[in-house]
Design an enzyme around this catalytic site. Structure first.
Site, short mmCIF file in Angstrom:
data_model
loop_
_atom_site.label_atom_id
_atom_site.label_comp_id
_atom_site.label_asym_id
_atom_site.label_seq_id
_atom_site.Cartn_x
_atom_site.Cartn_y
_atom_site.Cartn_z
N SER A 234 0.82 -1.22 0.00
CA SER A 234 0.00 0.00 0.00
C SER A 234 0.86 1.27 0.00
O SER A 234 0.59 2.20 -0.77
CB SER A 234 -0.97 0.00 1.17
OG SER A 234 -0.32 -0.32 2.37
N HIS A 264 -1.99 -8.92 2.12
CA HIS A 264 -1.64 -7.66 2.81
C HIS A 264 -2.75 -7.39 3.83
O HIS A 264 -3.00 -8.22 4.70
CB HIS A 264 -1.48 -6.58 1.74
CG HIS A 264 -0.83 -5.31 2.18
ND1 HIS A 264 -0.17 -5.17 3.36
CD2 HIS A 264 -0.78 -4.08 1.58
CE1 HIS A 264 0.28 -3.91 3.46
NE2 HIS A 264 -0.08 -3.23 2.40
N HIS A 310 6.01 -12.94 7.58
CA HIS A 310 6.16 -11.54 7.17
C HIS A 310 7.31 -11.42 6.18
O HIS A 310 8.29 -12.17 6.28
CB HIS A 310 6.41 -10.64 8.39
CG HIS A 310 6.08 -9.21 8.11
ND1 HIS A 310 6.98 -8.33 7.59
CD2 HIS A 310 4.91 -8.52 8.24
CE1 HIS A 310 6.41 -7.16 7.43
NE2 HIS A 310 5.15 -7.24 7.82
N ARG A 319 3.44 -5.37 17.38
CA ARG A 319 2.04 -4.91 17.34
C ARG A 319 1.11 -6.04 17.77
O ARG A 319 0.10 -5.82 18.42
CB ARG A 319 1.70 -4.41 15.92
CG ARG A 319 2.58 -3.23 15.48
CD ARG A 319 2.42 -2.93 14.01
NE ARG A 319 2.74 -4.07 13.17
CZ ARG A 319 2.49 -4.14 11.87
NH1 ARG A 319 1.90 -3.14 11.25
NH2 ARG A 319 2.83 -5.21 11.17
N ASP A 365 -1.84 -8.92 12.16
CA ASP A 365 -3.20 -9.38 11.84
C ASP A 365 -3.64 -10.58 12.66
O ASP A 365 -4.85 -10.86 12.77
CB ASP A 365 -3.30 -9.72 10.34
CG ASP A 365 -3.06 -8.50 9.48
OD1 ASP A 365 -3.42 -7.40 9.92
OD2 ASP A 365 -2.49 -8.64 8.39
#
Ligand code: HAX
Length: 427
Positions: A234, A264, A310, A319, A365
Site C-alpha cells: 500500500s 496484505h 512476514h 504490534r 493481523d
C-alpha cells in the site's frame, strides 16, 4: 500560541531539502544495494531502492516510528502519531489540541459521497466502498486545482498537506458510514465536536462505549496500524501514484486498493475466520492438539496460515504483542481471545516444522481481529477498512514529505526473461 502542523513542517523543509541535495550531489554514485535474479523475479524483497523517513521496520525489532519502537507509543493518540510521522517528534499538548481542532475543521464529508456509497451494490466489499469514496472525494483536491493554476514545484507540499488533512479529517467518518450503510445499522451517526479521532470513529460506528474501554481499544488499533515503512504494497503503491503528481486522493485510494489484497491488509479478515473455523470444528476454544491438527490441515491443502509470516519481520510482531497485552488485560475470559493466544503457542512450532515460511511468528493481523470481535465488530469483511483508516496516516505523511523533497517520478527499469537468461548465460 502553539504552531500548526503546517508551520512546523514548513520550518523543517529547508534543512530536509539541503540534506537531500547533499546526499545526491556528494554521494549519488555510492552503492547501497544489489539486485539478484531471485530478487528481480521475487518481488524485489530486500532490495534497498527507496527512501522513507516516517518509520523503519527492523527484522528483529519490528516497527520503529521516528526512532521510537511502537511498543513505547501504545498510549499515544493517533493524531499524535500522525504529527510524529510528519514532523519527527510528538506534538506538545497545545500543538495537539490545535491539530485536533484543525482536523475537525477539515471533517465535512460531501453529500455526493454518501449518495455514491448508498448506490453501490449491496454485495460490494467494504474496502471497495471506502476506496470509491476516497476517490470520489478527489473532486475536493486543492492540489489538483493549484497544479492546474501553475504552482511552483517548491509549493507542492502545501496543497498536498491540505489534501492530506482533508483525507485524515474525513476518512474515519466515511469508514463509519460504510459500516452503517453496508450492514444496515440504521442512520449515520454524526461526528462529535469533542471526541478525539479514534473515539469519535468508535462512536460513529455505533460501538457501545463500555466505560471508555472501547475508545481505548480503537485508539490502540489506529495507533498500531499507522505505518510500516515504504516498501509494503500500500505504501509503495501510494508512493508510485503520488510520484506522478496524482493528488493525495488518487494516491491514497490506490494504496488502499493494495491493502485490500489477502496477502496484505485483507489478512486480518482471514485470520479471525481461521480462528473461528477451528472453534467451529472443535465446538469451542480448541486444545493445542486440535489447533495443531487444523494448522496441518490448512498447510496440507496448499493454503497459508493467515496472520503468520512476514516479508521483513523475523520475530513476533510487537504490534501483535501489544494486542495480546490488551487482550490479557481486558478479554482473558473470552473464548475467541483464548484461542488466538493458544494459536500463538502452537502455530510457530508447526510452521518451523513445515519449513517454508522464513518467519514463523505472528504479524499484527493474527491478534487484531479477536479484539475487534469482542468489542462488537463481528463483520470480518470490514476489518481491512479499520486498518485502512489507520494506514492512511503513513501513506499521507510519506506523500507530503515526498512532495516537499521534490522526489521524482518512480520509474525502475524492468528487464525481459530473455535478457535475464542471456545475462546469466542460460540457454
Ligand atoms: N503459512 C504457510 N506458508 C507460508 C506462510 C504462512 N503463514 N508464510 C509464508 N509461507 C510460505 C510462502 O507461501 C512461501 O511458499 P512458496 O515458497 O511455496 O511460495 C514460503 O513460505 C516463503 O515465503 P516467505 O519468504 O517466508 O514470505 P513472503 O515474504 O513471500 O510473504 C507473507 C510474506 C506475509 C505474504 C506470507 O508470510 C503470508 O502469506 N502470510 C499469511 C498472510 C498474512 O498474514 N499476511 C499479512 C502480512 C502482514 C501485512 O502485510 N498486513 O497487512
Amino acid at each position: 500560541m502553539a504552531k500548526s502542523i503546517k508551520e512546523k513542517f514548513e520550518a523543517l523543509i529547508p534543512k530536509l531539502r539541503e540534506e537531500r541535495v547533499k546526499l545526491v550531489k556528494g554521494h549519488g554514485d555510492k552503492k547501497i544495494s544489489e539486485c539478484t535474479v531471485a530478487q528481480a523475479i521475487g518481488g524485489m524483497r530486500g532490495v534497498k531502492a527507496m527512501v522513507c523517513d516516517t518509520s523503519v521496520v527492523e527484522p528483529d525489532k519490528g516497527l520503529i516510528i521516528r526512532g521510537v519502537p511502537i511498543m513505547k507509543l501504545t498510549k499515544k493518540l493517533p493524531e499524535e502519531i500522525f504529527w510524529m510521522l510528519l514532523i519527527g517528534k510528538p506534538p506538545t499538548k497545545d500543538e495537539l489540541a490545535g491539530f485536533q481542532k484543525e482536523l475537525k475543521a477539515h471533517g465535512e464529508v460531501p453529500n455526493y459521497v454518501w449518495r455514491i456509497l448508498k448506490a453501490m451494490p449491496k454485495t460490494s466489499h467494504p474496502m471497495a466502498m471506502l476506496d470509491t469514496a476516497i476517490l470520489a472525494m478527489e473532486n475536493e483536491s486543492v492540489f489538483r486545482k493549484r497544479y492546474a493554476e501553475g504552482m511552483s514545484k517548491m509549493d507542492y507540499w502545501e496543497p498536498a498537506l491540505e489534501d492530506a488533512m482533508r483525507v485524515m479529517g474525513t476518512i474515519h467518518t466515511i469508514a463509519a458510514g460504510v459500516y452503517r450503510i453496508k450492514y444496515k445499522k440504521a442512520d449515520l451517526i454524526n461526528p462529535s465536536k469533542k471526541l478525539d479521532w479514534a473515539a469519535d470513529f468508535a462512536k460513529m460506528l455505533g460501538l457501545a462505549p463500555k466505560k471508555g474501554e472501547t475508545y481505548d481499544m480503537m485508539r490502540l488499533y489506529l495507533t498500531l496500524h499507522c505505518d510500516h515503512e515504504g516498501g509494503n504494497v500500500s505504501a509503495n503503491t501510494c508512493h508510485t501514484v503520488g510520484s506522478a503528481l496524482s493528488d493525495p486522493f488518487y494516491a491514497v485510494s490506490a494504496g488502499l486498493n493494495g491493502l485490500a489484497g489477502p496477502l496484505h491488509g485483507l489478512a486480518n479478515q482471514e485470520c479471525l475466520n481461521w480462528v473461528l473455523e477451528t472453534m467451529d470444528k472443535f465446538g469451542g476454544a480448541p486444545t493445542e492438539e486440535q489447533i495443531e491438527e487444523y494448522a496441518w490441515e490448512t498447510l496440507n491443502s496448499g493454503k497459508v496460515i493467515p496472520g503468520y509470516g512476514h516479508a521483513v519481520l523475523r520475530v513476533t510482531d510487537p504490534r501483535f504483542t501489544a494486542f495480546l497485552e490488551f487482550g490479557r488485560k481486558h478479554l482473558k475470559d473470552k473464548p475467541v481471545f483464548q484461542t488466538v493466544s493458544r494459536v500463538y503457542d502452537v502455530v510457530p512450532k508447526v510452521l518451523k516444522k513445515h519449513g517454508k515460511a522464513k518467519n514463523p511468528w505472528p504479524n499484527v493481523d493474527a491478534g487484531s481481529g479477536s479484539i475487534l470481535y469482542n468489542y462488537g465488530l463481528k463483520e470480518f469483511e470490514y476489518y481491512t477498512v479499520l486498518f485502512s483508516v489507520s494506514r492512511s496516516m503513513g501513506m499521507l505523511t510519506q506523500l507530503v514529505l515526498n512532495r516537499a523533497l521534490g522526489t521524482p517520478i518512480t520509474r525502475p527499469k524492468s528487464v525481459s526473461t530473455e535478457w535475464l537468461k542471456k545475462q546469466v548465460g542460460m540457454k
